[in-house]
Design an enzyme around this catalytic site. Structure first.
Site, short mmCIF file in Angstrom:
data_model
loop_
_atom_site.label_atom_id
_atom_site.label_comp_id
_atom_site.label_asym_id
_atom_site.label_seq_id
_atom_site.Cartn_x
_atom_site.Cartn_y
_atom_site.Cartn_z
N CYS A 130 43.59 33.65 36.48
CA CYS A 130 44.00 33.18 34.84
C CYS A 130 44.78 32.03 34.83
O CYS A 130 45.45 31.74 36.33
CB CYS A 130 44.09 33.83 33.50
SG CYS A 130 43.95 33.68 32.11
N ASP A 199 49.74 40.45 28.97
CA ASP A 199 49.96 40.02 27.60
C ASP A 199 50.28 41.19 26.81
O ASP A 199 51.34 41.53 26.00
CB ASP A 199 47.90 40.49 27.11
CG ASP A 199 47.42 38.82 27.31
OD1 ASP A 199 46.66 38.75 28.95
OD2 ASP A 199 47.74 38.18 27.08
P1 RI2 Z 1 51.97 33.73 29.74
C1 RI2 Z 1 47.49 34.85 28.80
O1 RI2 Z 1 46.12 35.42 28.22
C2 RI2 Z 1 46.41 35.64 30.00
O2 RI2 Z 1 45.83 36.82 30.28
C3 RI2 Z 1 47.46 35.61 30.83
O3 RI2 Z 1 47.78 36.42 32.30
C4 RI2 Z 1 48.68 35.85 29.89
O4 RI2 Z 1 48.31 35.49 28.69
C5 RI2 Z 1 50.45 36.12 29.97
O5 RI2 Z 1 50.44 34.98 30.28
P2 RI2 Z 1 45.18 33.75 27.12
O6 RI2 Z 1 46.43 33.72 26.46
O7 RI2 Z 1 52.45 34.36 29.02
O8 RI2 Z 1 45.10 32.86 28.44
O9 RI2 Z 1 52.46 34.38 32.05
O10 RI2 Z 1 43.87 34.82 26.93
O11 RI2 Z 1 51.79 31.87 30.87
#
Ligand code: RI2
Length: 305
Positions: A130, A199
Site C-alpha cells: 500500500c 490503520d
Molecule cells: P500511514 C492506509 O489506508 C494503508 O492501509 C496504510 O498502510 C495505512 O493507511 C497507514 O498509512 P488507506 O487510507 O498512516 O490507503 O502510515 O485505506 O500513512
C-alpha cells in the site's frame, strides 16, 4: 493530497475527501479530522453548552462515519474534543488541541522514521505494501543516511496505492520495483525486511492494515523475513482492550470491476485485514520499538486505566 491542501477546505470538504479517499492514509486522515472538527466548531451559531455539545457531536459522528476502520481518526477526535466548562473555553481548547495533535503527529512521524530507518541495514531490500507515510519515512531515513536501500512495492489492489509509493520513491532516486500483490511469495526470496503501516493496532498486538497485509506476513514468516509495522500510538485501539472488534471496511465493488462486466457475479471489496501478533516482529512507535505483546501496555499508559 498534502496537509497544506486542507487549509482552504471546509469541514464537509474534508469529510467528503476522507470518504472518497482523496484524503487517505491513517495518519493523514487523523490530522485532517482534527483540523476539520476545529473548522466545524468555528461555525457554531447556537446558544449555550447543550447546543454546542450537540453541534460537536454531529461533527464527530460525521467524521467517524467516513472511514470506520482507522482508529487514528477516532483517537484524534478523542484528544481534540476534551470537554470544556463553557462554550468559549471549550471552543478555544478544541482549536488549541487540534493544532497540538497535528504538531505531535508530525513529530511522531519523524521519530518513527528515525527508529525505523536505523533498523534498515546497508544493502537491504525492503518490501512495502500500500502507501504508508510512516514506512516510507523509515526507508527515506535509511537512504538519507547513505545506505544502499532498495524497495519492492506491491501494487495494492484495488485502489493501487502502491503507485503513489513507487512514484514517491522514484522521485527521491530510491531504487524501487513495482510488483502485483500476488507476486509477493515469489519475490520474498529477494526481500530482507517487510515494512508496512497500520490503520489500527489491537490490544492483543494484532495489526489491521490494507487488505493483503496478512498474506504478506504469512509469506514473510515462512521465509523468515522480519515483518515490521510503523504506527503512532494514536493508532492503538482502546476499544479492543474491552472486547470491541475492529470494523473491517468494505467499499464499493466498482472499485474492483464494473459489475456490468461480470453480470450475475457477487463482488466483495474488504479493504483491510488483520495480521495476528505472532506474525509481527516489531511495531515501531514514537515511544520506541516494541513487540506486539506490548500493545496493552501502550494502551494502559495512554488511557490510564
Ligand atoms: P500511514 C492506509 O489506508 C494503508 O492501509 C496504510 O498502510 C495505512 O493507511 C497507514 O498509512 P488507506 O487510507 O498512516 O490507503 O502510515 O485505506 O500513512
Amino acid at each position: 493530497m498534502k496537509d497544506k491542501d486542507l487549509d482552504g477546505m471546509t469541514f464537509e470538504d474534508i469529510a467528503r475527501g476522507i470518504e472518497s479517499m482523496d484524503i487517505r492514509g491513517a495518519a493523514f486522515i487523523a490530522r485532517a479530522a482534527a483540523l476539520a472538527i476545529a473548522k466545524h466548531v468555528e461555525n457554531f451559531q447556537g446558544e449555550g453548552i447543550d447546543q454546542f455539545e450537540d453541534w460537536v457531536d454531529k461533527g464527530k459522528e460525521r467524521l467517524i462515519s467516513t472511514r470506520p476502520t482507522a482508529v487514528s481518526l477516532e483517537n484524534a477526535l478523542r484528544y481534540v474534543l476534551k470537554p470544556g466548562d463553557d462554550v468559549e473555553s471549550w471552543k478555544t481548547s478544541i482549536e488549541m488541541r487540534a493544532d497540538e495533535f497535528i504538531k505531535r503527529s508530525h513529530e511522531a512521524g519523524k521519530k518513527i522514521a528515525e527508529y525505523g530507518g536505523k533498523r534498515i541495514k546497508d544493502g537491504d531490500t525492503v518490501l512495502t505494501h500500500c502507501n504508508s507515510s510512516l514506512a516510507l519515512g523509515a526507508v527515506e531515513y535509511a537512504f538519507d543516511q547513505g545506505k544502499d536501500v532498495k524497495v519492492i512495492a506491491t501494487e495494492s489492489r484495488p485502489k493501487k496505492q502502491g503507485y503513489i509509493t513507487v512514484r514517491y520513491l522514484a522521485e527521491k532516486d530510491i531504487p524501487v520495483t513495482l510488483i502485483v500483490d500476488s507476486a509477493v511469495r515469489y519475490m520474498i526470496r529477494e526481500v530482507d525486511q517487510v515494512y508496512t503501516g497500520a490503520d489500527t493496532i489491537a490490544s492483543n498486538g494484532a495489526v489491521i492494515n490494507k487488505i493483503g497485509t496478512s498474506q504478506i506476513a504469512l509469506c514473510a514468516n515462512e521465509a523468515r523475513v522480519p515483518f515490521t509495522v510503523c504506527a503512532e500510538t494514536y493508532k492503538f485501539s482502546q476499544g479492543t482492550a474491552f472486547g470491541e472488534l475492529v470494523t473491517i471496511e468494505e467499499r464499493d465493488p466498482s472499485e474492483i470491476v464494473d459489475p456490468a462486466d461480470v453480470r450475475g457475479v457477487r463482488i466483495r471489496n474488504p479493504v483491510f485485514d488483520a495480521t495476528p501478533a505472532d506474525y509481527v516482529d516489531s511495531i515501531i512507535t514514537e515511544e520506541g520499538v516494541i513487540p506486539p505483546s506490548s500493545a496493552y501496555r501502550i494502551l494502559k499508559e495512554m488511557f490510564d486505566y
